[in-house]
Design a protein around this motif. Sequence first.
Motif, PDB file in Angstrom:
ATOM      1  N   ARG A   1       0.747  -1.371   0.091  1.00  0.00           N
ATOM      2  CA  ARG A   1       0.028  -0.108  -0.008  1.00  0.00           C
ATOM      3  C   ARG A   1       0.708   1.416   0.192  1.00  0.00           C
ATOM      4  O   ARG A   1       0.570   2.171  -0.840  1.00  0.00           O
ATOM      5  CB  ARG A   1      -0.752   0.046   1.028  1.00  0.00           C
ATOM      6  CG  ARG A   1      -2.030  -0.809   1.156  1.00  0.00           C
ATOM      7  CD  ARG A   1      -3.021  -0.354   2.171  1.00  0.00           C
ATOM      8  NE  ARG A   1      -4.109  -1.296   2.030  1.00  0.00           N
ATOM      9  CZ  ARG A   1      -4.809  -1.963   2.880  1.00  0.00           C
ATOM     10  NH1 ARG A   1      -4.497  -1.928   4.202  1.00  0.00           N
ATOM     11  NH2 ARG A   1      -5.850  -2.927   2.634  1.00  0.00           N
TER      12      ARG A   1
ATOM     13  N   ALA B   1      -3.747   6.164  -3.775  1.00  0.00           N
ATOM     14  CA  ALA B   1      -3.931   5.459  -2.437  1.00  0.00           C
ATOM     15  C   ALA B   1      -4.569   3.910  -2.828  1.00  0.00           C
ATOM     16  O   ALA B   1      -5.683   3.880  -3.545  1.00  0.00           O
ATOM     17  CB  ALA B   1      -4.598   6.497  -1.609  1.00  0.00           C
TER      18      ALA B   1
ATOM     19  N   PRO C   1      -6.407   2.079  -0.262  1.00  0.00           N
ATOM     20  CA  PRO C   1      -6.911   1.870   1.258  1.00  0.00           C
ATOM     21  C   PRO C   1      -7.541   0.318   1.607  1.00  0.00           C
ATOM     22  O   PRO C   1      -7.913  -0.033   2.572  1.00  0.00           O
ATOM     23  CB  PRO C   1      -7.966   2.983   1.554  1.00  0.00           C
ATOM     24  CG  PRO C   1      -8.271   3.446  -0.003  1.00  0.00           C
ATOM     25  CD  PRO C   1      -7.292   2.908  -0.823  1.00  0.00           C
ATOM     26  N   SER C   2      -7.779  -0.236   0.609  1.00  0.00           N
ATOM     27  CA  SER C   2      -8.570  -1.596   0.585  1.00  0.00           C
ATOM     28  C   SER C   2      -7.857  -2.652  -0.057  1.00  0.00           C
ATOM     29  O   SER C   2      -7.275  -2.354  -1.171  1.00  0.00           O
ATOM     30  CB  SER C   2     -10.096  -1.491   0.245  1.00  0.00           C
ATOM     31  OG  SER C   2     -10.008  -1.492  -0.913  1.00  0.00           O
TER      32      SER C   2
END
Length: 196
Positions: free
Chosen positions: A85, A95, A97-98
């Motif tokens: 990440r 980004a 984030p998941s």
Amino acid sequence: MELLRTSLHRAAGLRAPTVVLVEGASDRRALEALARRGGRSLDEVAIVPMGGITNIGHFLDLFGPRGLDRRLAGLYDVAEEGYVRRGLERAGLGAAPSRERLAALGFQVCVADLEDELIRALGVAAVEQVVEAAGELRSFHRFQRQPAQQDRPLAAQLHRFIGTRSGRKARYADLLADALPPARVPPALDRLLARL
């Protein structure tokens, strides 16, 4: 550090438009074996072992949008997700984030790692047959008698055995991938290969 510099120098010369970043040689060998068995060409793909996930930032700098700007994908272990990440974000790939966002960027997760994925997909009985065909069943049985192994589940013993000797992980990555029926390819590897 010198090994990293050498790896980056070699990688910089790769001409493939798609680069798949993997932790080590065993990941590369498993992907190559599965692609070969599935009739998938890797002519336009370079599978690049990074010498460990902590090096991902260097390889993303080289191959990402601020470097050679190649199409990227990768395979990583679930415990290493934070490195992936942060590396993708620092490299300018947005980004992540998941886990779903990481997958959308082309980075697939192994739970817990490649060997675990292959052992679960094949099943312990089939893995033992692979160990036997490789001529290492006696060695595995000796390994099982070690006090630290005796109370562990068979899958955990096989996993540890595969990682105990230099070169064994890469060898078994080939052997286990070759033993997998096409319908049993681990989802992370199947999804990654489908992108290539």
